[in-house]
Design an enzyme around this catalytic site. Structure first.
Site, short mmCIF file in Angstrom:
data_model
loop_
_atom_site.label_atom_id
_atom_site.label_comp_id
_atom_site.label_asym_id
_atom_site.label_seq_id
_atom_site.Cartn_x
_atom_site.Cartn_y
_atom_site.Cartn_z
N GLY A 29 5.25 -6.89 -7.10
CA GLY A 29 5.37 -5.77 -6.18
C GLY A 29 6.40 -6.03 -5.10
O GLY A 29 7.16 -6.99 -5.19
N ASN A 30 6.43 -5.16 -4.12
CA ASN A 30 7.35 -5.33 -3.00
C ASN A 30 6.68 -4.84 -1.72
O ASN A 30 5.56 -4.33 -1.75
CB ASN A 30 8.67 -4.60 -3.27
CG ASN A 30 8.48 -3.11 -3.42
OD1 ASN A 30 8.19 -2.42 -2.45
ND2 ASN A 30 8.63 -2.60 -4.63
N ARG A 31 7.37 -5.00 -0.60
CA ARG A 31 6.76 -4.78 0.71
C ARG A 31 6.93 -3.37 1.26
O ARG A 31 6.69 -3.12 2.43
CB ARG A 31 7.33 -5.77 1.73
CG ARG A 31 7.05 -7.22 1.38
CD ARG A 31 7.51 -8.14 2.49
NE ARG A 31 7.39 -9.53 2.09
CZ ARG A 31 6.25 -10.22 2.08
NH1 ARG A 31 5.14 -9.64 2.47
NH2 ARG A 31 6.22 -11.48 1.69
N SER A 32 7.34 -2.43 0.43
CA SER A 32 7.50 -1.07 0.95
C SER A 32 6.14 -0.46 1.32
O SER A 32 5.18 -0.52 0.55
CB SER A 32 8.17 -0.19 -0.11
OG SER A 32 8.24 1.14 0.36
#
Ligand code: C5P
Length: 232
Positions: A29-32
């Site tokens: 995943g990512n931090r958005s």
């Protein structure tokens, strides 16, 4: 007051960050956070647009007047977006979501085990494959019609802002979108924060509108102030 310069317009906004599953409990995943995309959607609704938010893993209240469709992965996001756009009469697509560039080649249907027996200290290797560039696909699919108007975002980690603008200009040309919203990320900037500094770039002009540091709501206002007059 923004007035109603988007009255009757159909707007689709993608927001959040995709998750690419490895097994039933793990993902890349990512931090958005989805905050900027939600602010863009909220502002469009205030200005009278019919807004659909395609939200990837967002934990935020739905803005007044917006419909939300939830997705998890890049492929699900693409499916929902292409479905909405090909159903017709979408005027603007804003791609604010942070889309994973890669996904695991194989999904393992049961939780990946740490060890296959006594003394097994091995670790798995995760092979990745490319995800489609959804934004580029939307631009390609609309062909000569130039509808919908397509807004892209670019999270750039340049050291100097000159660097950021240089990369953003190249990305605008490469993706073929009508507006690129470039923001600096890294070092605690942008992701998950309430404030943002962005640069708005359009094709065919060297003019750059810089907004911020400002709230994500103020950034959303600047985006629609730029886009609304360009809609036919
Ligand atoms: O190339 P880059 O990932 O920096 O481009 C960012 C823009 O492209 C964002 O608008 C993002 O939503 C979109 N994007 C996409 N599909 C991808 C990767 C990014 O639509 N696979």
């Amino acid at each position: 007051s923004p007035g109603d310069d988007l009255a009757g317009r159909r707007v689709v906004v993608s927001a959040g960050g995709t998750r690419e599953a490895l097994d039933p409990v793990r993902f890349l995943g990512n931090r958005s956070s989805g905050k900027q995309g939600y602010a863009v959607a909220a502002e469009a609704a205030l200005r009278g647009a019919h807004v659909t938010l395609v939200a990837a893993n967002v934990d935020l209240a739905t803005p007044p007047g917006c419909e939300v469709v939830r997705v998890e992965s890049a492929l699900e996001l693409q499916e929902q977006l292409t479905g909405l756009v090909s159903a017709g009469d979408v005027d603007v697509v804003v791609m604010a979501a942070a889309v994973a560039d890669f996904r695991p080649r194989h999904y393992v249907g049961t939780k990946i085990k740490k060890s296959h027996g006594d003394g097994d200290e091995s670790a798995p290797t995760v092979e990745l494959v490319r995800n489609p560039d959804i934004l580029a696909g939307l631009v390609a699919a609309r062909g000569e019609s130039r509808t919908p108007y397509v807004v892209g975002f670019a999270a750039e980690t340049g050291d100097e802002s000159g660097d950021v603008l240089h990369h953003a200009r190249a990305k605008l040309e490469r993706k073929g979108c009508d507006l690129l919203v470039a923001n600096e990320v890294g070092g605690g900037k942008a992701f998950g924060q309430d404030d943002n500094t962005v640069h708005l770039l359009r094709p065919g002009t060297q003019e750059v509108v810089t907004v911020g540091p400002a709230t994500k709501a103020a950034v959303a206002t600047a985006i629609w102030d730029t886009v609304a007059p360009e809609l036919r």
